[in-house]
Scaffold this motif. Structure first.
Motif, PDB file in Angstrom:
ATOM      1  N   ILE A   3       0.819  -1.213   0.000  1.00 36.74           N
ATOM      2  CA  ILE A   3       0.000   0.000   0.000  1.00 36.74           C
ATOM      3  C   ILE A   3       0.860   1.274   0.000  1.00 36.74           C
ATOM      4  N   ARG A   4       2.156   1.119  -0.240  1.00 37.24           N
ATOM      5  CA  ARG A   4       3.044   2.288  -0.233  1.00 37.24           C
ATOM      6  C   ARG A   4       2.687   3.215  -1.381  1.00 37.24           C
ATOM      7  N   HIS A   5       2.563   4.477  -1.057  1.00 34.44           N
ATOM      8  CA  HIS A   5       2.273   5.503  -2.057  1.00 34.44           C
ATOM      9  C   HIS A   5       3.582   6.096  -2.554  1.00 34.44           C
ATOM     10  N   SER A   6       3.677   6.332  -3.846  1.00 31.92           N
ATOM     11  CA  SER A   6       4.916   6.866  -4.426  1.00 31.92           C
ATOM     12  C   SER A   6       5.206   8.302  -3.984  1.00 31.92           C
ATOM     13  N   ASP A   7       4.224   8.987  -3.419  1.00 36.86           N
ATOM     14  CA  ASP A   7       4.447  10.350  -2.928  1.00 36.86           C
ATOM     15  C   ASP A   7       4.919  10.387  -1.475  1.00 36.86           C
ATOM     16  N   MET A   8       5.198   9.227  -0.896  1.00 40.49           N
ATOM     17  CA  MET A   8       5.744   9.171   0.463  1.00 40.49           C
ATOM     18  C   MET A   8       7.260   9.185   0.393  1.00 40.49           C
ATOM     19  N   PRO A   9       7.888  10.118   1.108  1.00 42.52           N
ATOM     20  CA  PRO A   9       9.361  10.133   1.120  1.00 42.52           C
ATOM     21  C   PRO A   9       9.916   8.857   1.753  1.00 42.52           C
ATOM     22  N   LYS A  10      10.893   8.272   1.102  1.00 45.89           N
ATOM     23  CA  LYS A  10      11.529   7.062   1.640  1.00 45.89           C
ATOM     24  C   LYS A  10      12.203   7.349   2.974  1.00 45.89           C
ATOM     25  N   ALA A  11      12.598   8.598   3.186  1.00 43.33           N
ATOM     26  CA  ALA A  11      13.273   8.966   4.433  1.00 43.33           C
ATOM     27  C   ALA A  11      12.375   8.733   5.646  1.00 43.33           C
ATOM     28  N   VAL A  12      11.072   8.872   5.502  1.00 46.72           N
ATOM     29  CA  VAL A  12      10.150   8.609   6.617  1.00 46.72           C
ATOM     30  C   VAL A  12      10.190   7.130   6.982  1.00 46.72           C
ATOM     31  N   PHE A  13      10.198   6.264   5.961  1.00 40.22           N
ATOM     32  CA  PHE A  13      10.258   4.824   6.227  1.00 40.22           C
ATOM     33  C   PHE A  13      11.635   4.431   6.758  1.00 40.22           C
ATOM     34  N   ARG A  14      12.664   5.126   6.308  1.00 37.71           N
ATOM     35  CA  ARG A  14      14.001   4.857   6.844  1.00 37.71           C
ATOM     36  C   ARG A  14      14.008   5.114   8.348  1.00 37.71           C
ATOM     37  N   TYR A  15      13.440   6.247   8.750  1.00 43.62           N
ATOM     38  CA  TYR A  15      13.364   6.563  10.178  1.00 43.62           C
ATOM     39  C   TYR A  15      12.594   5.469  10.920  1.00 43.62           C
ATOM     40  N   LEU A  16      11.440   5.100  10.384  1.00 47.27           N
ATOM     41  CA  LEU A  16      10.601   4.074  11.010  1.00 47.27           C
ATOM     42  C   LEU A  16      11.391   2.779  11.194  1.00 47.27           C
TER      43      LEU A  16
END
Length: 162
Positions: free
Chosen positions: A47-60
């Motif tokens: 369900i990942r949206h392409s407009d989500m910065p990868k940096a947010v998931f990196r932090y997570l």
């Protein structure tokens, strides 16, 4: 089309330690436009949206393996192309010896005022990410946190509570 969660809705899911969905509730399936059979065993990034910065998931993914609870605003995309924002809380489930067994996430409707801040921030992070990479995108976020004198969690929680 943008879907909006109801105030009383809670999206709940569990993933194994590799991020594959092992449980999802009906609201998750309804918001994501998938059946349970289509979701179980799949990477949560389905369900990942392409407009989500990868940096947010990196932090997570830096925080939850350290057994630290994470709050984040996430834009998701359903199977039918419907987008939806969530205010996510992600935690690790631990066994009796303190080992991580799986990850548990509860998402609820985000505060619309918070999205007025988050959407432009994520857009800026994404632009930087596309031109200069994830590290540069992450720096955009950390620079804002330094400027505001808050931690990531303090920013996210304060936005939700405003």
């Amino acid at each position: 089309m943008l879907k909006v969660m109801k105030d009383e809705d809670f999206i709940v899911s569990k993933t194994d330690i590799r991020g594959r969905i092992i449980y999802c509730n009906k609201i998750f399936m309804d918001m994501a436009d998938y059946t349970e059979e289509e979701l179980l065993g799949k990477a949560h990034s389905i369900i990942r949206h392409s407009d989500m910065p990868k940096a947010v998931f990196r932090y997570l993914w830096e925080m939850i393996p350290k057994k630290q609870e994470v709050f984040a605003y996430v834009l998701n995309r359903g199977k039918n192309g419907n987008d939806y924002w969530v205010y996510a809380n992600i935690t690790a489930t631990l066994d009796e010896r303190g080992n991580i067994v799986d990850y548990y996430s509860v998402r609820r409707k985000p505060n619309s005022k918070a999205l007025d801040v988050i959407i432009p921030l994520y857009k800026k992070m994404l632009e930087v990410e596309k031109s200069s990479g994830v590290d540069a995108s992450f720096k955009v976020l950390t620079d804002i946190l330094k400027e505001k004198g808050v931690s990531y969690d303090e920013l996210i929680i304060s936005l939700q509570n405003q």
